[in-house]
Design a protein around this motif. Structure first.
Motif, short mmCIF file in Angstrom:
data_model
loop_
_atom_site.label_atom_id
_atom_site.label_comp_id
_atom_site.label_asym_id
_atom_site.label_seq_id
_atom_site.Cartn_x
_atom_site.Cartn_y
_atom_site.Cartn_z
N MET A 35 -29.06 -25.92 -27.31
CA MET A 35 -28.83 -25.44 -26.37
C MET A 35 -30.31 -24.82 -25.74
N LEU A 36 -30.51 -25.07 -24.34
CA LEU A 36 -31.77 -24.84 -23.72
C LEU A 36 -31.69 -23.36 -22.95
N ASN A 37 -33.02 -22.90 -23.19
CA ASN A 37 -33.12 -21.62 -22.36
C ASN A 37 -32.73 -21.66 -21.10
N GLY A 38 -31.48 -20.73 -20.63
CA GLY A 38 -31.31 -20.69 -19.44
C GLY A 38 -29.66 -21.47 -19.55
N ASP A 39 -29.14 -21.66 -20.25
CA ASP A 39 -28.01 -22.41 -20.55
C ASP A 39 -26.97 -21.18 -20.47
N ASN A 40 -27.04 -20.05 -20.88
CA ASN A 40 -26.07 -19.04 -20.81
C ASN A 40 -26.37 -17.86 -19.81
N TRP A 41 -27.30 -18.36 -18.92
CA TRP A 41 -27.47 -17.35 -17.75
C TRP A 41 -26.26 -17.55 -16.89
N GLU A 42 -26.00 -16.33 -16.23
CA GLU A 42 -24.82 -16.12 -15.37
C GLU A 42 -24.90 -17.03 -14.29
N GLU A 43 -25.69 -17.39 -13.61
CA GLU A 43 -25.74 -18.30 -12.30
C GLU A 43 -26.07 -19.63 -12.90
N THR A 44 -26.07 -20.28 -13.95
CA THR A 44 -26.36 -21.36 -14.60
C THR A 44 -24.94 -22.22 -14.05
N MET A 45 -24.96 -23.33 -13.76
CA MET A 45 -23.82 -24.32 -13.42
C MET A 45 -23.92 -25.63 -14.38
N HIS A 46 -23.10 -26.05 -15.31
CA HIS A 46 -22.87 -26.95 -15.95
C HIS A 46 -21.78 -27.75 -15.60
N LEU A 47 -22.03 -29.14 -14.95
CA LEU A 47 -21.03 -29.87 -14.63
C LEU A 47 -20.88 -31.04 -15.38
N GLY A 48 -19.50 -31.62 -15.48
CA GLY A 48 -19.46 -32.72 -16.23
C GLY A 48 -18.52 -33.75 -15.64
N MET A 49 -18.45 -35.04 -15.94
CA MET A 49 -17.50 -35.96 -15.69
C MET A 49 -16.80 -36.63 -16.82
N TYR A 50 -15.47 -36.78 -16.77
CA TYR A 50 -14.69 -37.29 -17.90
C TYR A 50 -13.90 -38.50 -17.71
N HIS A 51 -13.88 -39.52 -18.50
CA HIS A 51 -13.09 -40.69 -18.43
C HIS A 51 -12.16 -40.57 -19.55
N LYS A 52 -10.94 -40.54 -19.47
CA LYS A 52 -10.01 -40.64 -20.69
C LYS A 52 -10.35 -39.44 -21.84
#
Length: 116
Positions: A1-18
């Motif tokens: 986990m990096l500094n800022g990962d849990n900040w309220e305004e942080t956005m984590h995006l992901g793409m999935y395949h199967k």
């Protein structure tokens, strides 16, 4: 986990395949001292798994995140780009700012930014 990962305004995006993650990126509300605009976010931790590289997925997830930032009235997005990724970011409208720098155990990087 990096500094800022849990900040309220942080956005984590992901793409999935199967049901497997194939691309990720994180946008955190963090200022670059070389950029005067106050409404800025940092793109961090962008990656596409090897079998899916070169298929345009990095550009898709990046544009999706940028569009979310535009909706939040963010004016600038910036990143610390590895030397091998410079052309990818340039094709997406990013420009180098400042001098290159080395991140231990990772390699040469450049700060890059884009006006949204």
């Amino acid at each position: 986990m990096l500094n800022g990962d849990n900040w309220e305004e942080t956005m984590h995006l992901g793409m999935y395949h199967k049901d497997k993650i194939i691309a990720v990126c994180t946008f955190i509300k963090q200022a670059n001292p070389n950029i005067l605009e106050t409404q800025q976010y940092q793109l961090r931790g962008m990656a596409v798994t090897k079998p899916f590289q070169g298929k345009g997925l990095g550009g898709i997830i990046l544009r999706y995140g940028e569009n979310l930032l535009i909706k939040k009235s963010v004016k600038i997005v910036w990143c610390n780009a590895r030397e091998v990724a410079i052309n990818f970011y340039k094709k997406s409208g990013y420009q180098i700012i400042g001098e290159s720098f080395n991140i231990k155990d990772v390699g040469l990087h450049y700060s890059m930014y884009k006006t949204l």
